[in-house]
Design a protein around this motif. Sequence first.
Motif, PDB file in Angstrom:
ATOM      1  N   ALA A   1     -27.902 -82.069  39.445  1.00 47.71           N
ATOM      2  CA  ALA A   1     -26.886 -83.123  39.319  1.00 47.71           C
ATOM      3  C   ALA A   1     -27.213 -84.338  40.172  1.00 47.71           C
ATOM      4  O   ALA A   1     -26.717 -85.442  39.902  1.00 47.71           O
ATOM      5  CB  ALA A   1     -25.510 -82.569  39.698  1.00 47.71           C
TER       6      ALA A   1
ATOM      7  N   LYS B   1     -23.654 -77.380  30.134  1.00 45.08           N
ATOM      8  CA  LYS B   1     -22.941 -78.104  31.180  1.00 45.08           C
ATOM      9  C   LYS B   1     -22.595 -77.207  32.352  1.00 45.08           C
ATOM     10  O   LYS B   1     -22.672 -77.612  33.516  1.00 45.08           O
ATOM     11  CB  LYS B   1     -21.673 -78.726  30.588  1.00 45.08           C
TER      12      LYS B   1
ATOM     13  N   TRP C   1     -25.418 -76.722  34.258  1.00 45.04           N
ATOM     14  CA  TRP C   1     -25.930 -78.073  34.547  1.00 45.04           C
ATOM     15  C   TRP C   1     -27.450 -78.066  34.402  1.00 45.04           C
ATOM     16  O   TRP C   1     -28.183 -78.485  35.307  1.00 45.04           O
ATOM     17  CB  TRP C   1     -25.516 -78.537  35.938  1.00 45.04           C
TER      18      TRP C   1
END
Length: 379
Positions: A216, A265, A268
């Motif tokens: 991220a 998601k 991630w």
Amino acid sequence: MSITLQTTATQRFTALDVFRGITVCFMIIVNTPGNGDTSYSPLHHASWHGFTPTDLVFPSFLFAVGNALIFATARFQQLTQAQVLGKIFKRTLLIFLLGYLMYWFPFVHWNETGQLAANPFENTRVFGVLQRIALCYAAASLLIYYTGWKRALLISVAGLFAYWALLFIFGDTGSQYLLEGNAVSKLDVWLLGPNHLYLKQGTPFDPEGLLSTLPAIANVTAGYAAGYFLQQKGRSYETLAKLLIVGCVLLAVAYAWDLVFPINKKLWTSSFVVLTVAIDCILLALLVYVIDFRRSTQWNYFFQVFGKNPLFIYLLSEVLAILLSFFRVNGQSMYGVIYQTVFQPVGDYLGSFLFAVAFMLLCWVAGYILDKRKIYIRV
């Protein structure tokens, strides 16, 4: 803990404010439906592998954090190293602490007998949305400060490949990318224990866990690079064309990578990062085109309100939702009472959506009042 209130607005980049504002706006809508079971499908996250519009919201916020870092790093040049590090770590700790306390808040709950009981520390979730923002902000800020934005971007890209390898090496054979047996869950359970993690389908797994914070960071450094590129090269058609080309190339890379490292998601995954950065580059280019080239500004202000106080309005939305769920009327939460009384009569799905929109507008009013008073809360 200190929160700075600025009574004068600083020079701002309208497209970036609007981009941030759109992100916060939709963040609130997807987080506060009247009834999550009857939300329209685009307002749900992908159950595991795959991608929905809702999955774009959080990484876009991180991308916007990177945009905002441009202004912070410009001020770093006037400070000593000790002052810069102090600012970075102070802001990181404050945002992380606010996120942690938000999950603990209101520190009590209704037990089975209808009495109030304390929320035990040993069952409090440690990681979460604000916590990931804090950690990514710290990592990206330090990388950019010490290595420059180009090296920081390269290092974070290397982190995407390192994360891919970590999931493969430390995940259970054949289930590296499944809910159980993945390296993300293993590290969090070992580090914190299952009681401090989010429960997904009864399994301790935190979608904002420590290991999955590594990829991220690239969302933030990419946001910095995109914003820096726009500022340095100027808002020209050539600049927008290059940003669009980068976005399209990254889209192709993301879907090619998806064949061997699924877009996910909750984990991630690195392909998810590339996909969301690609879409954000395209969206940012389109916003600059519409706002700065087409001079279409009538609709800007609504989203600018969110964009000028993004973290505060997001935190406000979460606290309001928690309080509405906590306080009860005849044994039922006020959240449920308002939805069932006012919104559900128009239809389960439409009512759930209208509840979310109404809640978002309530938060907008708070932001509007702050903006009219020229108050910008910097956490």
